[in-house]
Design a protein around this motif. Structure first.
Motif, PDB file in Angstrom:
ATOM      1  N   GLN A 119       0.839  -1.189   0.000  1.00 54.84           N
ATOM      2  CA  GLN A 119       0.000   0.000   0.000  1.00 54.84           C
ATOM      3  C   GLN A 119       0.876   1.241   0.000  1.00 54.84           C
ATOM      4  O   GLN A 119       1.986   1.248   0.542  1.00 54.84           O
ATOM      5  CB  GLN A 119      -0.912  -0.003   1.217  1.00 54.84           C
ATOM      6  CG  GLN A 119      -1.953  -1.121   1.199  1.00 54.84           C
ATOM      7  CD  GLN A 119      -2.964  -1.000   2.315  1.00 54.84           C
ATOM      8  OE1 GLN A 119      -2.761  -0.254   3.271  1.00 54.84           O
ATOM      9  NE2 GLN A 119      -4.084  -1.716   2.184  1.00 54.84           N
ATOM     10  N   GLU A 170       1.854   7.788  -0.002  1.00 57.56           N
ATOM     11  CA  GLU A 170       0.446   8.162   0.014  1.00 57.56           C
ATOM     12  C   GLU A 170       0.306   9.679  -0.156  1.00 57.56           C
ATOM     13  O   GLU A 170       0.930  10.471   0.559  1.00 57.56           O
ATOM     14  CB  GLU A 170      -0.203   7.726   1.320  1.00 57.56           C
ATOM     15  CG  GLU A 170      -1.717   7.944   1.334  1.00 57.56           C
ATOM     16  CD  GLU A 170      -2.360   7.382   2.589  1.00 57.56           C
ATOM     17  OE1 GLU A 170      -3.525   6.942   2.516  1.00 57.56           O
ATOM     18  OE2 GLU A 170      -1.691   7.373   3.650  1.00 57.56           O
ATOM     19  N   GLY A 171      -0.475  10.088  -1.150  1.00 60.13           N
ATOM     20  CA  GLY A 171      -0.690  11.500  -1.421  1.00 60.13           C
ATOM     21  C   GLY A 171       0.463  12.205  -2.105  1.00 60.13           C
ATOM     22  O   GLY A 171       0.410  13.420  -2.331  1.00 60.13           O
ATOM     23  N   THR A 196      -4.077   6.747  -5.960  1.00 60.25           N
ATOM     24  CA  THR A 196      -4.502   5.961  -4.803  1.00 60.25           C
ATOM     25  C   THR A 196      -4.081   4.511  -5.001  1.00 60.25           C
ATOM     26  O   THR A 196      -3.597   4.128  -6.079  1.00 60.25           O
ATOM     27  CB  THR A 196      -6.024   6.026  -4.629  1.00 60.25           C
ATOM     28  OG1 THR A 196      -6.642   5.381  -5.764  1.00 60.25           O
ATOM     29  CG2 THR A 196      -6.511   7.468  -4.544  1.00 60.25           C
ATOM     30  N   ASP A 197      -4.294   3.692  -3.982  1.00 61.81           N
ATOM     31  CA  ASP A 197      -3.983   2.271  -4.117  1.00 61.81           C
ATOM     32  C   ASP A 197      -4.796   1.647  -5.242  1.00 61.81           C
ATOM     33  O   ASP A 197      -4.320   0.743  -5.941  1.00 61.81           O
ATOM     34  CB  ASP A 197      -4.262   1.532  -2.800  1.00 61.81           C
ATOM     35  CG  ASP A 197      -3.205   1.827  -1.743  1.00 61.81           C
ATOM     36  OD1 ASP A 197      -2.022   1.943  -2.109  1.00 61.81           O
ATOM     37  OD2 ASP A 197      -3.570   1.961  -0.560  1.00 61.81           O
ATOM     38  N   LYS A 233      -3.039   2.994  -8.634  1.00 63.68           N
ATOM     39  CA  LYS A 233      -1.576   3.089  -8.776  1.00 63.68           C
ATOM     40  C   LYS A 233      -1.052   2.276  -9.955  1.00 63.68           C
ATOM     41  O   LYS A 233      -0.068   2.677 -10.595  1.00 63.68           O
ATOM     42  CB  LYS A 233      -0.877   2.663  -7.486  1.00 63.68           C
ATOM     43  CG  LYS A 233      -0.948   1.189  -7.156  1.00 63.68           C
ATOM     44  CD  LYS A 233      -0.122   0.865  -5.925  1.00 63.68           C
ATOM     45  CE  LYS A 233      -0.136  -0.623  -5.647  1.00 63.68           C
ATOM     46  NZ  LYS A 233       0.674  -0.974  -4.471  1.00 63.68           N
TER      47      LYS A 233
END
Length: 669
Positions: free
Chosen positions: A468, A475-476, A501-502, A505
């Motif tokens: 993740q 993230e972000g 985002t996951d 991606k």
């Protein structure tokens, strides 16, 4: 919103492909997807072993591998896996879109083959693949494999796809037809192949039938080779892609067992222009006079202005202000130095691994076309100019090579290839070959091929695929855009404002790598391809893998211990310099002189690149007058080193390295 549109486009294409598969393949595909949805947290349902025969058969269907990739599955070597972070929304949509309808009422169909008429009765909601399967099982119709069936409709008969472009994904009720005319495409293909009038696209469609391929492999391979020879000098990017798809099946690029045979066929596909002659009977040549201090530009000016006919004449290279005639050495030196000169030009830049790739936003189409011409000339120009007039007019490169590798006593001579002094990046070469990497796995492999081992790119790691974003500190941090020399390039409309985002991606990774490795270099690659084709044709681009082509153009950058063993073993030493020759190789074997091997190779042969295939490499050590106070001399046309009567290894080493630094071989042939 951009991501949804992207997913919808994938889904539409995927549904059309899946509905066209045989029923057993479609059912297996649906079962795999249903298992994932029913057991979203069970890892065993997210892994498909490629050793499984049924999974392998499914993946061989048209568009199947692309379908799994679009759904987020990735290759892990011996299996396909769906990461735990992958979104299942598209999987749900595809499963719904491929739901099989109830059988429905039967429909009677008439199928004509020549004078034969056969009746088939099938449920109205049978997908077209079911009709193809029924025809394949029909004894009266000849049990034609579904991959070879061509159905025609109407009067006069015309191919079904002209009226129904998506017929393969439709039911027989949706088609609304009651009669078809059946043809076996193989019968027509045999005639076209024998007359060398088939296309690679039509040949590729025939190869999709495993039975036809198995029963006619040698005929198909011979036919494909003949077709390449006939078309090699006039193929565009689309036809090149079709040719590569054919040979991927029949004669796979990258297979070390067939490398020599494929290279030999490349030579037969590279015709030389007619060796026109002057009144005195001497061959007309293509003279190239270059300046050492301005090698890149002085060469390109002449190469870009040359006609295609000139490019296929015997190339003769001279360096301005030097008297040496080109008997092989100056030519070898020119190509080597041209590659090195590319490194200093703004239109080229180096990857982290040191390979060449076009600089971003470079619009110098003529420059890349000219570079392609020079790289093409390196593939098809022979070494021994003095022998070339022996060859008949319109000779192939293979015939030329056979002539120049035999001397007057019919003894084998050296044949040293013309190697460029810099390596082209592998992803750029794939674009030149119109073999564009598409999947995330392919794109990651091409990215990693050009990375420094000490500083790998996170985008090429398996961790990025399976973790993740928050767990790897991203993230972000990512948007659907990339920075290129201070400019922001959107990968989709408004991409710089869309945060990755996951769930998105993998879409981002594919988009950013495809832009960097394919889209950003596509125009320079097309110009470069055109230049190669004008000089040498497209056979090398069709039959070699990117790795093979990379080495065919630039050999090896370093003289390894194994290469040095070959160098020493194949050296022919005059007995008068046996002791000095022994010292010479002792110097090259010394650890402190390891980095000097390439310089010595350049001094004595004109090129600092070691050929991948060194079977015909020959090196001569001969005497010259004088003693310890004289420098050695080199005759690069013959790979010859002339040594004075040195009294010690130390004297030889000092004078040899001094000569290499001064580049005295530049004044000799």
């Amino acid at each position: 919103m951009a991501d949804v549109v992207m997913a919808d486009a994938y889904s539409e294409r995927l549904l059309l492909d899946a509905k066209a598969w045989p029923l057993e393949s479609l059912q297996l595909f649906r079962k795999v997807l249903q298992n994932v949805l029913d057991n979203p947290h069970d890892a065993k349902f997210r892994k498909l072993k490629l050793s499984n025969a049924r999974i392998n058969a499914l993946l061989s269907e048209s568009g199947a591998q692309e379908a799994f990739r679009a759904l987020g599955w990735i290759s892990t070597g011996d299996a396909l896996e769906l990461p735990a972070t992958a979104s299942l929304d598209m999987t749900t949509a595809v499963l719904q879109g491929t739901e099989l309808p109830p059988p429905g009422d039967p429909i009677a169909l008439t199928v004509l083959r020549g004078a034969l008429k056969s009746k088939l009765e099938l449920p109205c909601n049978t997908l077209f693949s079911g009709l193809a399967a029924a025809i394949e099982q029909s004894e009266p119709l000849g049990r034609i494999p579904r991959k070879r069936q061509r159905l025609l409709i109407g009067v006069p008969p015309k191919p079904l796809q002209e009226s129904f472009p998506h017929f393969a994904s439709m039911t027989i009720a949706e088609l609304g037809l009651k009669a078809f005319k059946l043809e076996d495409t193989w019968e027509e293909m045999v005639a076209d192949l024998r007359a060398v009038r088939a296309s690679f696209a039509s040949l590729a469609s025939v190869l999709a039938c495993k039975k036809t391929l198995q029963d006619n492999f040698e005929f198909l391979l011979d036919s494909a080779k003949s077709l390449l020879k006939a078309r090699a000098m006039a193929m565009d990017a689309s036809e090149l892609r079709d040719a590569r798809s054919v040979f991927k099946v029949l004669w796979p690029p990258g297979d070390s067992n067939t490398r020599d045979a494929r290279l030999a066929h490349c030579a037969t596909c590279t015709p030389l222009a007619a060796l026109a002659k002057d009144e005195d009977g001497s061959a007309i040549q293509f003279p190239l006079r270059v300046e050492r201090t301005n090698l890149f530009k002085s060469a390109l000016e002449q190469i870009c202005e040359a006609s295609v006919a000139d490019l296929r004449k015997s190339l003769q290279v001279t360096f301005a202000g030097e008297a040496a005639e080109d008997a092989g050495g100056p030519r070898r030196e020119f190509f080597n130095d041209f590659g090195r000169a590319c490194v200093d030009e703004e239109v080229w830049q180096r990857t982290a691994a040191g390979s060449l790739v076009p600089s971003p936003f470079s619009a110098a189409a003529d420059v890349f076309r000219g570079c392609g011409r020079i790289f093409g000339l390196a593939l098809c120009q022979a070494e021994n100019a003095a022998q070339e007039q022996r060859v008949r007019e319109n000779a192939t490169l293979q015939e030329l090579l056979a002539a120049v590798t035999q001397d007057d006593d019919n003894q084998e001579q050296q044949l040293q290839k013309l190697l460029l002094g810099a390596t082209l990046s592998r992803p750029f070469l794939r674009c030149v070959q119109a073999d564009f990497p598409e999947s995330v796995e392919e794109l990651q492999a091409e990215l990693n091929a050009e990375q420094s081992e000490s500083a790998p790119d996170f985008r090429g790691s398996s961790t990025f695929l399976t973790s993740q974003l928050k767990d790897i500190g991203l993230e972000g941090q990512l948007t659907f855009s990339r920075e290129v020399q201070g400019n922001t390039v959107d990968l989709t409309v408004g991409g710089r404002a869309i945060v990755v985002t996951d769930a998105t991606k993998l879409d981002w990774l594919r988009a950013v790598l495809r832009h960097e490795l394919v889209e950003a270099v596509q125009e320079p690659a097309a110009s470069f391809r055109q230049g190669v084709s004008e000089a040498a044709g497209t056979a090398y681009l069709a039959l070699l893998s990117a790795d093979e082509l990379q080495k065919e153009w630039s050999g090896l950058a370093h003289v390894s211990d194994d290469a040095l063993k070959v160098w020493q073993k194949q050296a022919i030493v005059n007995p008068a310099r046996a002791q000095q020759a022994a010292w010479f190789f002792e110097i090259l074997w010394a650890e402190h002189a390891r980095d000097a091997r390439s310089s010595v190779l350049k001094f004595t042969t004109g090129s600092d690149r070691w050929p991948v295939d060194s079977k015909t490499f020959i090196f001569y050590i001969e005497p010259m007058d004088g003693g310890d106070d004289l420098l050695p001399r080199a005759m690069t046309c013959g790979n010859m080193l002339q040594l004075p009567l040195y009294t010690s290894k130390e004297h030889l080493q000092n004078q040899l390295l001094k000569a290499c630094d001064m580049g005295l071989s530049m004044q000799l042939v």
